[in-house]
Every structure is written in C-alpha cells, then in structure tokens.
Design an enzyme around this catalytic site. Sequence first.
Site, short mmCIF file in Angstrom:
data_model
loop_
_atom_site.label_atom_id
_atom_site.label_comp_id
_atom_site.label_asym_id
_atom_site.label_seq_id
_atom_site.Cartn_x
_atom_site.Cartn_y
_atom_site.Cartn_z
N ARG A 165 0.82 -1.20 0.00
CA ARG A 165 0.00 0.00 0.00
C ARG A 165 0.86 1.26 0.00
O ARG A 165 0.54 2.26 0.63
CB ARG A 165 -0.96 0.02 1.19
N SER A 237 -11.55 -0.16 2.44
CA SER A 237 -10.76 -0.52 3.63
C SER A 237 -10.20 0.75 4.27
O SER A 237 -9.42 1.47 3.66
CB SER A 237 -9.61 -1.45 3.25
N GLU A 333 -5.52 3.61 6.00
CA GLU A 333 -5.25 3.53 4.57
C GLU A 333 -5.85 4.73 3.85
O GLU A 333 -5.33 5.20 2.84
CB GLU A 333 -5.84 2.23 4.01
#
Length: 355
Positions: A165, A237, A333
């Site tokens: 990520r 998410s 995130e």
Amino acid sequence: MIETNCSLKAFNTFSIEAKAQTLFHFSNIDQVTELLALVKATRAAYKPVLILGGGSNILFCEDFSGLVIKVDLSGVKIMEAEHHYLLEVAAGENWHQLVADTIEKGINGLENLALIPGVVGAAPVQNIGAYGTEFKDFCESVEYLDLNSGKLFCLSAEECLFAYRDSIFKKAEMGDALITKVTLKLNKEWQVHNQYGQLQNLACDQQPLSAKQIFESVCQIRSEKLPDPEQIGNAGSFFKNPLVTAQSAAQLLSLYPHMPHYPQADGQVKLAAGWLIDHAQLKGVKVGGAAVHQNQALVLINQNNASAKDVLQLANLVRSKVQEKFNVTLEHEVRFIGSIGETNLTEVINNVRTK
C-alpha cells in the site's frame, strides 16, 4: 472546466460535504498550459493544490482552501506482442471497468483486483492489492506530469518503489506528480491465483479455473462483504492490514489460535485488520452518523449524514480499542485531507477537538 466555491460531496465516495475554493476538471492533456498557469497563480497566493482521482480513498476533514485538480483523463490503448499485452491506460479511467473490459477481451491477469473502487491513476499511488496480487505485479511504467516544471516523466515499475500500500508517489518530494497514464504488462501465459481468502474455496473439479471464474468470484465476495459507495458512503478498507514481528504474532496466536496471519518474505507477519476490529467487538459501533460496517469491520461507513468529525472520532475509537486488546497499532489507509492538504489522524483529531 473551472468552478469556484464548489461542493466536493459528489467527488468523494464517503459522501462527506466539503467545498473547494477552486476546482479544475483536467480531462484533456491539451489543457496542460492552462492547468500549469492556474497552479502557479494558486501557489503565488500561498494556497494549496490537491490532485483528486476518484475520491475513493479520501476523507475531506474540512473545506479545502486552494485548488483541487479533478483528473478525468480517458483512453485505453492495447498493444499485442508474442507473449504479452501492453495496456496504456489514462489516469481517469475507472479501475474496475478496466478489469472487466480486459477479462471480456480474454486478456487475463487483473481479475483478483476486480471491484476495487477508484480510477487508474490512483492505483500506483496506493499500490492497490487484493487476494494475493498487487498493482506492482502488472506495472510496466507510470507517466506523470510535474506540476512545478510542467514536464512529463516516465518511471519504470522498479523506480516506483512499490511496497505494501505504498509507492514513491506517497513521498513528499513527489507531491507535484500528477499521474497521467500507466502502462500495464499482462502475460499471455496466465497463472491462477486463488490461494488467498475465500478464493481457496473455489472448486476446480476436472477443469482448471478460468480468469473469468476468479473475476466473478471476487466480484461476488466483495459485493457481499463490502457496501456499495453508491448506496452507503464509504472509502473501502479504512485501515491497512498491520505487519508485526514473528514474535508478536506467535504471542497473539497462543491466545487466538484461529487468528488469520500471513508470514511475509522479510520475516514479518501480516494480520487481518478486519479480524482484529471484529474481535474487539466493534462491528456496528456508531459515533454520530458514522458506523463500523456490520459485514466487514474494516470498513467505516457514512450511515446517516455523518460529518468528517464523526468518522474521525470513530476511527480513533477503533484504533484505541484494537491497541488496548491486541497491542497492535492500526494505520489508516484512507488519506485525510484538511484545509491545506494531507494530514494524519492524530493531527486532525487534535484540530477537531480545538474547534
């Protein structure tokens, strides 16, 4: 093309109300000269600049006091070689639609990344991933416009410094990089990836699994577990799956033998943030109009006209409870955007408290 004092509610999947002082729709590369002049004027007035794609990984915490560049570049070019396909895809193209179109054309590889919200230009920034595959697995190169110099640059996949990520585009020195297109390489010799999550349950029978079966299964799983942003505001998410030491993982597994865990090549162990949040008894917990989703604890939702403050306080509560129960720190995130640009949870929570 240029709007002032413009609502950003339609441009973020959380459906949080916020305004931009100026909004520029960047839909054609021929607009570069006009865009660069606007960026220069904005910065001359000591105002911030924000590059916005699909708004699927953003929480606007306040009105934005400067220029928002909405990237709407479109176009897909497919080139076929003997052993692979090369896809040149403009940054404003919808990611899931790209995946669906390639599968329909018999160009396989992206199926595990189906139904990830957002646009193509955001994929390398976040190095999006799901079910054992990541954007970096298919990236050949990324082209970007430097808003400072006005020049176009192209980085190879290696130069993008992809990690979990993460990528070079998240670094401060790349703050002026507006991604214009990506080039993907999809090998004709396709390999199935169904070793992760519920995809392991797919029955092969006598016939090998096809990319279309994987695609349809991923779509079904995600549709059942994740709320549609068109129906319920969310940014997918909200937290990253945390990485812990092998020792920490072993200690947790002695207490929770059935805890999902995924050993990594570097010796660390990836944990499932959704499982941690669920087992901290947080599913359905609400703060104001924001809530932890009942079916997927990793997702925070705008259940009832939530404010940014509601979402932030809920996120802080989730982090605190998980830390308290498991001694694991969750990292968000989702990107938090304040009045002058990106910030972190601690800073924005403190700002909310003082207002």
